[in-house]
Design an enzyme around this catalytic site. Sequence first.
Site, PDB file in Angstrom:
ATOM      1  N   SER A  74       1.026  -1.120   0.132  1.00 43.87           N
ATOM      2  CA  SER A  74       0.149  -0.015  -0.089  1.00 43.87           C
ATOM      3  C   SER A  74       0.952   0.986  -0.031  1.00 43.87           C
ATOM      4  CB  SER A  74      -0.954  -0.016   1.111  1.00 43.87           C
ATOM      5  OG  SER A  74      -0.400  -0.268   2.256  1.00 43.87           O
ATOM      6  N   ASP A  77       6.150  -6.716   2.437  1.00 42.68           N
ATOM      7  CA  ASP A  77       4.985  -7.226   1.777  1.00 42.68           C
ATOM      8  C   ASP A  77       5.800  -7.572   0.257  1.00 42.68           C
ATOM      9  OD1 ASP A  77       2.536  -8.054   1.059  1.00 42.68           O
ATOM     10  OD2 ASP A  77       1.766  -5.946   1.131  1.00 42.68           O
ATOM     11  N   GLU A  87      -8.832 -10.312   3.941  1.00 38.08           N
ATOM     12  CA  GLU A  87      -9.175  -8.925   3.535  1.00 38.08           C
ATOM     13  C   GLU A  87     -10.563  -8.913   2.899  1.00 38.08           C
ATOM     14  OE1 GLU A  87      -6.158  -6.452   1.654  1.00 38.08           O
ATOM     15  OE2 GLU A  87      -7.493  -4.990   1.232  1.00 38.08           O
TER      16      GLU A  87
END
Length: 265
Positions: free
Chosen positions: A26, A64, A163
Amino acid sequence: MVTAYDYSSAKYVDEAGVDTILVGDSVNMVVLGEDSTYSLTMDQTIHHCKAVKAGSNRAFVVGDMPFMSYQADVVEAVKNAGRLLKEGKVDAVKLEGGKRMVPQVQAIVNAGIPVLGHIGLTPQTLSQLGGYRIQGKTSADAITLYDDALALQEAGCFGVVLESVPETVATEISNRLEIPTIGIGAGAGCDGQVLVYHDLLGIFDDFTPRFVRRYANLKPIITDALQAYHADVEARAFPAEEHIYQMKDEEKSKFLSEINQHDIF
Ligand code: KIV
């Protein structure tokens, strides 16, 4: 778990007592201004992981794996996971996908690297999912999600992020898995929760998913402070006396006289 992308934000998260910091992809949206996570590279990820690791004394740090650093090839996946540990200094890696990522998860875990799974709404397959949509809304899709979670557990993941899935689905999966689940938009039945730093603090407002709770609204505070600074500089009200370095009087008069002489010659 909370995301962080640099030294200062990692320090805040670490000092707040949060168990785990995720250097999420993100970063590509909330820090680098891209409209998806796709274009993030390994080198950019490592750059942010190093900064976060420098700011965290206590928290477990997960890096990530960016899009296309593990999907195409198992050997490449292991090498890139290794780079996140060796160069980015993180404690573990996260990758997206269920059953189809089992070979990658097994190989990375066999190399001695802890892996956090991520299923449900997986932003790295946004095009395939048709956008930011809740996953596992039908019974059949929910069972597929459960099978994916079981496959990741079996492959050696130490936990799995769920998610944007309905609460019942996330709760049932959490109750049945031996490894912990970390939810984002997955309700209160998960073992842990994760939020994006900029969402939680009200810094990023391009869009706000329904599952976000803002624990602070920092954007207006930051904007007010920046406007006040701008106005002070224009009005010559900053810097003030207390911000200024002075010379000893003797050196000052010597300097002023010498600089004037300097100009003459
Ligand atoms: O990149 C990220 O911030 C994430 C979390 C939302 C789980 O993957």
